[in-house]
Write an enzyme that holds these catalytic residues in place. Sequence first.
Site, mmCIF file in Angstrom:
data_model
loop_
_atom_site.group_PDB
_atom_site.id
_atom_site.type_symbol
_atom_site.label_atom_id
_atom_site.label_comp_id
_atom_site.label_asym_id
_atom_site.label_seq_id
_atom_site.Cartn_x
_atom_site.Cartn_y
_atom_site.Cartn_z
ATOM 1 N N ASN A 8 -11.378 2.711 6.360
ATOM 2 C CA ASN A 8 -10.141 3.391 6.744
ATOM 3 C C ASN A 8 -10.267 4.818 6.222
ATOM 4 O O ASN A 8 -10.037 5.087 5.048
ATOM 5 C CB ASN A 8 -8.953 2.648 6.118
ATOM 6 C CG ASN A 8 -7.623 3.279 6.484
ATOM 7 O OD1 ASN A 8 -7.560 4.350 7.086
ATOM 8 N ND2 ASN A 8 -6.549 2.610 6.104
ATOM 9 N N ARG A 65 -10.618 1.682 11.121
ATOM 10 C CA ARG A 65 -9.213 1.810 11.485
ATOM 11 C C ARG A 65 -9.000 3.153 12.168
ATOM 12 O O ARG A 65 -9.372 4.190 11.628
ATOM 13 C CB ARG A 65 -8.335 1.745 10.246
ATOM 14 C CG ARG A 65 -6.884 1.948 10.603
ATOM 15 C CD ARG A 65 -6.044 2.210 9.392
ATOM 16 N NE ARG A 65 -4.653 2.327 9.792
ATOM 17 C CZ ARG A 65 -3.782 3.134 9.202
ATOM 18 N NH1 ARG A 65 -4.162 3.880 8.194
ATOM 19 N NH2 ARG A 65 -2.542 3.182 9.618
ATOM 20 N N HIS A 154 1.273 0.716 13.079
ATOM 21 C CA HIS A 154 1.226 -0.443 12.162
ATOM 22 C C HIS A 154 0.918 -1.737 12.926
ATOM 23 O O HIS A 154 1.260 -2.829 12.463
ATOM 24 C CB HIS A 154 2.558 -0.668 11.417
ATOM 25 C CG HIS A 154 2.938 0.410 10.451
ATOM 26 N ND1 HIS A 154 4.233 0.834 10.298
ATOM 27 C CD2 HIS A 154 2.201 1.128 9.576
ATOM 28 C CE1 HIS A 154 4.301 1.768 9.371
ATOM 29 N NE2 HIS A 154 3.065 1.977 8.916
ATOM 30 N N GLY A 186 5.290 4.420 5.005
ATOM 31 C CA GLY A 186 5.738 4.444 6.406
ATOM 32 C C GLY A 186 6.411 3.103 6.678
ATOM 33 O O GLY A 186 6.113 2.128 6.002
ATOM 34 N N ARG A 215 9.699 10.288 5.830
ATOM 35 C CA ARG A 215 10.034 10.560 7.240
ATOM 36 C C ARG A 215 11.461 10.121 7.543
ATOM 37 O O ARG A 215 11.899 9.069 7.078
ATOM 38 C CB ARG A 215 9.065 9.814 8.159
ATOM 39 C CG ARG A 215 7.742 10.535 8.340
ATOM 40 C CD ARG A 215 6.738 9.691 9.104
ATOM 41 N NE ARG A 215 5.699 9.205 8.213
ATOM 42 C CZ ARG A 215 4.910 8.168 8.466
ATOM 43 N NH1 ARG A 215 5.024 7.495 9.582
ATOM 44 N NH2 ARG A 215 3.991 7.812 7.593
ATOM 45 N N ARG A 258 10.790 2.222 -5.841
ATOM 46 C CA ARG A 258 10.995 1.774 -7.232
ATOM 47 C C ARG A 258 11.881 2.754 -7.982
ATOM 48 O O ARG A 258 12.784 2.370 -8.722
ATOM 49 C CB ARG A 258 9.653 1.633 -7.962
ATOM 50 C CG ARG A 258 8.925 0.357 -7.589
ATOM 51 C CD ARG A 258 7.489 0.407 -8.004
ATOM 52 N NE ARG A 258 6.747 1.380 -7.186
ATOM 53 C CZ ARG A 258 5.443 1.342 -6.999
ATOM 54 N NH1 ARG A 258 4.726 0.419 -7.586
ATOM 55 N NH2 ARG A 258 4.859 2.237 -6.240
ATOM 56 N N GLY A 304 4.532 -2.586 0.934
ATOM 57 C CA GLY A 304 4.966 -2.297 -0.439
ATOM 58 C C GLY A 304 6.419 -2.632 -0.749
ATOM 59 O O GLY A 304 6.698 -3.370 -1.697
ATOM 60 N N VAL A 305 7.338 -2.116 0.038
ATOM 61 C CA VAL A 305 8.759 -2.379 -0.209
ATOM 62 C C VAL A 305 9.111 -3.809 0.225
ATOM 63 O O VAL A 305 9.747 -4.558 -0.518
ATOM 64 C CB VAL A 305 9.645 -1.361 0.551
ATOM 65 C CG1 VAL A 305 11.116 -1.668 0.345
ATOM 66 C CG2 VAL A 305 9.326 0.075 0.112
ATOM 67 N N GLY A 306 8.673 -4.188 1.406
ATOM 68 C CA GLY A 306 9.030 -5.497 1.958
ATOM 69 C C GLY A 306 8.524 -6.656 1.117
ATOM 70 O O GLY A 306 9.193 -7.686 0.979
ATOM 71 N N GLU A 307 7.344 -6.507 0.511
ATOM 72 C CA GLU A 307 6.759 -7.593 -0.278
ATOM 73 C C GLU A 307 7.344 -7.661 -1.683
ATOM 74 O O GLU A 307 7.242 -8.690 -2.349
ATOM 75 C CB GLU A 307 5.235 -7.406 -0.385
ATOM 76 C CG GLU A 307 4.514 -7.633 0.929
ATOM 77 C CD GLU A 307 3.064 -7.153 0.893
ATOM 78 O OE1 GLU A 307 2.464 -7.125 -0.194
ATOM 79 O OE2 GLU A 307 2.554 -6.780 1.972
ATOM 80 N N ASN A 308 7.896 -6.533 -2.157
ATOM 81 C CA ASN A 308 8.275 -6.469 -3.575
ATOM 82 C C ASN A 308 9.751 -6.286 -3.874
ATOM 83 O O ASN A 308 10.184 -6.600 -4.973
ATOM 84 C CB ASN A 308 7.525 -5.316 -4.255
ATOM 85 C CG ASN A 308 6.037 -5.567 -4.283
ATOM 86 O OD1 ASN A 308 5.583 -6.520 -4.897
ATOM 87 N ND2 ASN A 308 5.283 -4.731 -3.581
ATOM 88 N N GLU A 355 -4.209 -5.790 6.315
ATOM 89 C CA GLU A 355 -4.674 -5.007 7.454
ATOM 90 C C GLU A 355 -6.197 -4.973 7.532
ATOM 91 O O GLU A 355 -6.771 -5.050 8.616
ATOM 92 C CB GLU A 355 -4.095 -3.589 7.383
ATOM 93 C CG GLU A 355 -2.600 -3.579 7.659
ATOM 94 C CD GLU A 355 -1.928 -2.239 7.419
ATOM 95 O OE1 GLU A 355 -1.617 -1.931 6.249
ATOM 96 O OE2 GLU A 355 -1.721 -1.500 8.388
HETATM 97 P P1 AMP Z 1 2.562 0.760 1.125
HETATM 98 O O1 AMP Z 1 2.674 1.957 2.014
HETATM 99 O O2 AMP Z 1 2.644 -0.542 1.832
HETATM 100 O O3 AMP Z 1 1.427 0.831 0.152
HETATM 101 O O4 AMP Z 1 3.897 0.788 0.214
HETATM 102 C C1 AMP Z 1 4.057 1.754 -0.795
HETATM 103 C C2 AMP Z 1 5.499 1.800 -1.229
HETATM 104 O O5 AMP Z 1 5.952 0.507 -1.640
HETATM 105 C C3 AMP Z 1 5.731 2.665 -2.461
HETATM 106 O O6 AMP Z 1 5.930 4.007 -2.111
HETATM 107 C C4 AMP Z 1 6.988 2.066 -3.041
HETATM 108 O O7 AMP Z 1 8.105 2.755 -2.512
HETATM 109 C C5 AMP Z 1 7.032 0.646 -2.546
HETATM 110 N N1 AMP Z 1 6.923 -0.341 -3.625
HETATM 111 C C6 AMP Z 1 5.806 -0.805 -4.224
HETATM 112 N N2 AMP Z 1 6.128 -1.705 -5.180
HETATM 113 C C7 AMP Z 1 7.482 -1.812 -5.176
HETATM 114 C C8 AMP Z 1 8.432 -2.570 -5.927
HETATM 115 N N3 AMP Z 1 8.058 -3.425 -6.882
HETATM 116 N N4 AMP Z 1 9.740 -2.420 -5.634
HETATM 117 C C9 AMP Z 1 10.139 -1.564 -4.672
HETATM 118 N N5 AMP Z 1 9.303 -0.834 -3.944
HETATM 119 C C10 AMP Z 1 7.987 -0.951 -4.177
#
Ligand code: AMP
Length: 371
Positions: A8, A65, A154, A186, A215, A258, A304-308, A355
């Site tokens: 990537n 990618r 995505h 994103g 964005r 976070r 990141g946000v959705g998983e955590n 991915e």
């Molecule tokens: P990604 O683009 O999938 O790598 O997601 C990155 C984003 O996930 C980061 O900028 C954070 O805003 C968010 N993130 C990662 N860990 C957490 C967490 N434990 N709680 C809330 N947001 C998170």
Amino acid sequence: MTRVLVLNCGSSSVRYRLFDGTEVHAKGLIQQIGEEGGDAADHREALQNLMDRLDLSGLAAVGHRVVHGGERFTEATVITDEVVAAIEELIPLAPLHNPGALTGIRATRKLLPDVPQVAVFDTAFHATIPPEGVLWAVDRELTQRWGLRRYGFHGTSHAYVSRETARLLGTPVAETNVITLHLGNGASAAAVRGGRCEATSMGMTPLSGLVMGTRSGDIDPSLVFHLHRVAGLSVDEIEESLTRRGGMAGLTGANDMREVEQRLTAGDPDAELAFAIYTRRLREYVGSYLALLGRVDAITFTAGVGENSAHVRAAALAGLEPLGITVDEARNQRNDLIISADGAPVAVCVVPTEEELEIADEARKALSLPA
Ligand code: AMP
């Protein structure tokens, strides 16, 4: 087992993962390419160093990618000179993303001339969206002449997590309808009916739809005219503002969820409003995709946000119980794979996206290689 290298390549970075079947044999990130004090002077040097270090014996394929596949690439494609030229022609559609991938592809083809290479496009999964979900109600002459249309992004992630959701529920992909919410820096939503994408929130570029880290997501397009005519900003300045200083960064000064959540806990009213805008937009898309799909088996959070973020997931789906959508608090807090109540009509899932694994699979499939 088939060994596949996934690359990537961004404008100044190379993310890589080497798979033996589904096992990760090696992975990493080369950064600040071409910058002072960076890991390498250019992509060629970065990739040369990488290939010297990795054990590439028996390498069957390289999967790249590529963000934008335009109208031509609706599936993963074996790379030839002609394919490279076609990806180059798509640069105006993805000026920030396609050049990095191209540089990586060119360098890798020189370094590994005997290994087949495959381009895997972020847009490809969305090629099944019907015309009414692709076109906007603007002058058709402009639409045709300038190729105005939705592509969506995505796609690799939406494809992977929608399939994984069906697996998790134990139902055939072809009979499972899923709303996927990829919430990273994103962010995009997709409506997937029986494994085929029917709608997505990003458009011709990755700017529209959900609120993101930097964005804006959806806005009234007249904001652009107003900022130009009344505020005197140039088109480039407006683009820069909407893509780099919009979203959570624009609303709070912090693009990382976070940090926004920490400020929220501390009672910061800007963070509170930003969080409300972010989660309301999610609910609006979920509602519209429920109406599009008619029957929804699952809503799946990823990235990141959705998983955590249990907080984002709970707030996004709050008040939807009459539609069969529930979030069990204990399961949500534990980031369980299924966070809805047992027997709920709509399963709510948390599926970590993969991915790179999906790109490796797509590369193998394009070359008819075994897993
Ligand atoms: P990604 O683009 O999938 O790598 O997601 C990155 C984003 O996930 C980061 O900028 C954070 O805003 C968010 N993130 C990662 N860990 C957490 C967490 N434990 N709680 C809330 N947001 C998170």
